[in-house]
Design a protein around this motif. Sequence first.
Motif, mmCIF file in Angstrom:
data_model
loop_
_atom_site.group_PDB
_atom_site.id
_atom_site.type_symbol
_atom_site.label_atom_id
_atom_site.label_comp_id
_atom_site.label_asym_id
_atom_site.label_seq_id
_atom_site.Cartn_x
_atom_site.Cartn_y
_atom_site.Cartn_z
ATOM 1 N N ARG A 1 29.841 -41.527 40.754
ATOM 2 C CA ARG A 1 29.140 -40.078 40.803
ATOM 3 C C ARG A 1 29.816 -39.274 41.769
ATOM 4 N NH1 ARG A 1 22.633 -38.836 41.093
ATOM 5 N NH2 ARG A 1 22.966 -36.575 41.256
ATOM 6 N N ASP A 2 29.771 -37.991 41.582
ATOM 7 C CA ASP A 2 30.148 -37.152 42.441
ATOM 8 C C ASP A 2 28.951 -36.638 43.322
ATOM 9 O OD1 ASP A 2 31.624 -35.420 44.124
ATOM 10 O OD2 ASP A 2 32.198 -33.948 42.767
ATOM 11 N N LEU A 3 28.664 -37.647 44.385
ATOM 12 C CA LEU A 3 27.267 -37.233 45.093
ATOM 13 C C LEU A 3 27.372 -35.655 45.768
ATOM 14 C CD1 LEU A 3 26.828 -40.450 47.139
ATOM 15 C CD2 LEU A 3 26.101 -39.990 44.759
ATOM 16 N N CYS A 4 28.413 -35.198 46.291
ATOM 17 C CA CYS A 4 28.713 -34.114 47.176
ATOM 18 C C CYS A 4 29.564 -33.193 46.342
ATOM 19 C CB CYS A 4 28.941 -34.277 48.356
ATOM 20 S SG CYS A 4 28.881 -32.522 49.297
ATOM 21 N N PRO A 5 29.311 -32.571 45.172
ATOM 22 C CA PRO A 5 30.233 -31.747 44.584
ATOM 23 C C PRO A 5 31.071 -30.580 45.257
ATOM 24 C CG PRO A 5 28.188 -31.709 43.193
ATOM 25 C CD PRO A 5 28.023 -32.278 44.522
ATOM 26 N N GLY A 6 32.353 -30.748 45.009
ATOM 27 C CA GLY A 6 32.932 -29.734 45.880
ATOM 28 C C GLY A 6 33.740 -30.410 46.781
ATOM 29 N N GLY B 1 25.422 -32.501 50.051
ATOM 30 C CA GLY B 1 25.973 -31.383 50.737
ATOM 31 C C GLY B 1 24.813 -30.313 51.084
ATOM 32 N N THR B 2 23.519 -30.454 50.699
ATOM 33 C CA THR B 2 22.569 -29.735 50.958
ATOM 34 C C THR B 2 21.477 -30.422 51.718
ATOM 35 O OG1 THR B 2 21.088 -29.991 48.915
ATOM 36 C CG2 THR B 2 22.437 -28.130 48.915
ATOM 37 N N ARG B 3 21.391 -31.787 51.337
ATOM 38 C CA ARG B 3 20.557 -32.664 52.475
ATOM 39 C C ARG B 3 21.455 -33.386 53.413
ATOM 40 N NH1 ARG B 3 17.960 -33.487 47.045
ATOM 41 N NH2 ARG B 3 16.072 -32.998 47.070
ATOM 42 N N GLY B 4 21.054 -33.826 54.394
ATOM 43 C CA GLY B 4 21.975 -34.441 55.421
ATOM 44 C C GLY B 4 22.065 -35.949 54.598
ATOM 45 N N GLU B 5 22.605 -37.006 55.664
ATOM 46 C CA GLU B 5 22.812 -38.103 55.344
ATOM 47 C C GLU B 5 21.537 -39.096 55.156
ATOM 48 O OE1 GLU B 5 25.077 -41.886 57.532
ATOM 49 O OE2 GLU B 5 26.305 -39.985 57.202
ATOM 50 N N GLU B 6 21.334 -39.559 53.865
ATOM 51 C CA GLU B 6 19.956 -40.252 53.655
ATOM 52 C C GLU B 6 20.625 -41.664 52.861
ATOM 53 O OE1 GLU B 6 17.257 -39.680 54.441
ATOM 54 O OE2 GLU B 6 17.362 -37.487 54.969
ATOM 55 N N ILE C 1 14.256 -38.633 53.534
ATOM 56 C CA ILE C 1 13.149 -38.766 54.656
ATOM 57 C C ILE C 1 13.177 -37.706 55.707
ATOM 58 C CG2 ILE C 1 12.945 -40.470 56.458
ATOM 59 C CD1 ILE C 1 13.948 -42.809 54.602
ATOM 60 N N CYS C 2 14.224 -37.372 56.014
ATOM 61 C CA CYS C 2 14.492 -36.216 56.909
ATOM 62 C C CYS C 2 14.660 -34.867 56.126
ATOM 63 C CB CYS C 2 15.444 -36.342 58.187
ATOM 64 S SG CYS C 2 15.362 -35.207 59.459
ATOM 65 N N ARG C 3 13.732 -34.230 55.738
ATOM 66 C CA ARG C 3 13.546 -33.238 54.636
ATOM 67 C C ARG C 3 14.645 -31.857 55.092
ATOM 68 N NH1 ARG C 3 7.735 -32.856 52.110
ATOM 69 N NH2 ARG C 3 7.677 -35.011 51.341
ATOM 70 N N GLY C 4 15.304 -31.624 54.125
ATOM 71 C CA GLY C 4 16.339 -30.293 54.539
ATOM 72 C C GLY C 4 17.659 -30.824 54.787
ATOM 73 N N SER C 5 18.310 -30.013 55.481
ATOM 74 C CA SER C 5 19.791 -30.385 55.811
ATOM 75 C C SER C 5 19.646 -31.403 56.981
ATOM 76 C CB SER C 5 20.288 -29.239 56.352
ATOM 77 O OG SER C 5 19.713 -28.640 57.655
ATOM 78 N N CYS C 6 18.901 -31.628 57.608
ATOM 79 C CA CYS C 6 18.779 -32.923 58.393
ATOM 80 C C CYS C 6 18.960 -34.326 57.564
ATOM 81 C CB CYS C 6 17.863 -33.019 59.448
ATOM 82 S SG CYS C 6 16.227 -33.528 58.679
ATOM 83 N N GLY C 7 19.719 -35.130 58.488
ATOM 84 C CA GLY C 7 19.842 -36.620 57.869
ATOM 85 C C GLY C 7 18.961 -37.573 58.645
ATOM 86 N N SER C 8 18.356 -38.695 57.802
ATOM 87 C CA SER C 8 17.928 -39.712 58.529
ATOM 88 C C SER C 8 18.684 -40.835 58.996
ATOM 89 C CB SER C 8 16.955 -40.313 57.508
ATOM 90 O OG SER C 8 17.472 -40.907 56.084
ATOM 91 N N TYR C 9 19.815 -40.836 58.759
ATOM 92 C CA TYR C 9 20.893 -41.757 58.933
ATOM 93 C C TYR C 9 20.530 -43.302 58.840
ATOM 94 C CZ TYR C 9 23.118 -37.482 60.831
ATOM 95 O OH TYR C 9 23.487 -36.235 60.582
ATOM 96 N N PRO C 10 20.125 -43.753 57.792
ATOM 97 C CA PRO C 10 19.828 -44.944 57.568
ATOM 98 C C PRO C 10 20.661 -46.314 58.320
ATOM 99 C CG PRO C 10 19.680 -43.925 55.289
ATOM 100 C CD PRO C 10 20.588 -43.288 56.366
ATOM 101 N N TYR C 11 20.086 -47.243 58.999
ATOM 102 C CA TYR C 11 21.045 -48.034 59.721
ATOM 103 C C TYR C 11 20.306 -49.443 59.721
ATOM 104 C CZ TYR C 11 22.670 -50.310 63.854
ATOM 105 O OH TYR C 11 23.350 -51.421 64.767
ATOM 106 N N GLY C 12 21.170 -50.654 59.421
ATOM 107 C CA GLY C 12 20.723 -51.866 59.615
ATOM 108 C C GLY C 12 19.829 -52.423 58.364
ATOM 109 N N LEU C 13 20.440 -52.637 57.378
ATOM 110 C CA LEU C 13 19.470 -52.983 55.983
ATOM 111 C C LEU C 13 19.578 -54.583 56.090
ATOM 112 C CD1 LEU C 13 20.463 -49.989 55.253
ATOM 113 C CD2 LEU C 13 20.367 -50.807 53.047
ATOM 114 N N PHE C 14 18.365 -54.957 55.631
ATOM 115 C CA PHE C 14 18.087 -56.162 55.525
ATOM 116 C C PHE C 14 17.326 -56.561 54.200
ATOM 117 C CE2 PHE C 14 18.693 -56.004 59.976
ATOM 118 C CZ PHE C 14 19.490 -57.085 60.377
#
Length: 518
Positions: free
Chosen positions: A369-374, A398-403, A420-433
């Motif tokens: 899938r083209d997550l960020c078109p363009g 492209g409109t939302r940050g890194e989620e 999670i961090c609504r809008g253009s900011c990103g929540s930057y998920p880290y360390g999945l278990f």
Amino acid sequence: MRTALISTALLLAALPAFGLEPFLVKDINLEPEPASSDPNEFAALGSVALFAADDGLSGEELWRSDGTGAGTWQVADLCPGECSGGPRPFATTGSLEFFAAREEDDPISGPTLWVTDGTPSGTFRLTDSSLRLAGRAVWVAGPDVLYFPATDPEHGVELWRTDGTVAGTYLVADLWPGTIGSNAGSLALFKGRLYFTASDPVRGGALWRTDGTAAGTVPVKDPFPSSAKNFRPLTIGVAGGRLLFLAQPSPGPVELWSSDGTGKGTARIVTPGALSILDARIQGDRLYFVADDGRRGQELWVSDGTAKGTRAVTNLPRKEAFVSGQEFLDLPSLSPGLGNRFLFRANDGIHEVEPWVTDGTPKGTRLVRDLCPGLCDGAGFIWDATLAGRAFLNGTNGTRGEELWVTDGTEAGTRLVRDICRGSCGSYPYGLFAVRGRMVFAVLASDGGERGLWATDGTGAGTVRIYDFPFYGFDGEVVGDQLFLGIDGPEGRELRRTDGTAAGTRLVRDINQTDPEP
């Protein structure tokens, strides 16, 4: 202002030394900072977690926990006194953990090899400080022997073995006599035997096999017998019932080879110099690797361990399809949660960096899938853990940050888990278990107060924060149905555990209860 600062500095320099004694003007922050034991370097041993922690009295030493306060205690004070043993996991078997640690407060002497069964009496040193660990170890069940490369002043880097006893820890074979060493390493278990690569004065780099004895340590194949200057090969793993490794002449490009364990059955898979291999991963019974054939540029290839079964599965327009800026798009080390499909990132020059999937055939290789078109990168890091046939990755549209995004390898099954961090900011998920059917991860973003520990079942509604803490990184390990963590809280950075729910997330024990620091 600049002149004033210079004048002040000159004035201070002219004062006598006794006039420069520092003193507290005012204690502005009256909130005491709790001491932390900083649990880290976790390893699972049976039903308990082993880890390093500092109780404020004996330094950073070896601890264990079963998830209860009473079942959390120091296993051994490896470096007696206030110095730290600093235990670091080396290899874990079903009943033993081998680890590296210091037993004296001497920066010159390196860590030694230790073993533990999780009890004080079963924790002891196997080697002295003259032996330094020099690479990854492999445990061979049956004979129950751990093989590992190590170096000492007399032999250089050679292959060693241990059965978990002092008497059973010794050099396997001195392949390059003297202090140079054979640089033995790149260990792999294949057909119940240990295979490794090493160099000797006669062959240069070659593939070797051992049964654990000096007499039973023999060369399998010298890939380039015409020269003793070739580099030591690097084993990759087992795919298609064959051992795969990379060999490189000096000079020359890296080549892909495979072996059935015998010299006669060991051969290069592709024509010499035809491919420059950049990255490789084993997924199921196949090897996926990025290679450049010098014509089309970087492509994803697949191999079943035979020349006939080795081919490119992509035909991407962009010659550096696995490079974005200065970053190489590493292949993920996914567990087999997507069946026979392999998920990876690529930049085809049309969609920028996006997720791709392959079933090992050119026809079955496509953009997910083209997550960020363009002209923007949509796919970030692909996490190694999978859950119920789905993989997780960091992404942006492209409109939302890194989620956090989830995919089952299809376009319809690829979506944002939650903004999670609504809008253009990103929540930057880290360390999945993966814990009890849920994925536990940390959120770095501070916007909106959403930072902390989260859990998800892969749906937006099932994605919730389970613990609020100031995130400064963390270490963790899944043991059974609980995840042990060293994360911050009111007590400082202490041992906590979670089962993936808010109710099941709690402090296990406040290990460091020394006086708070001002």
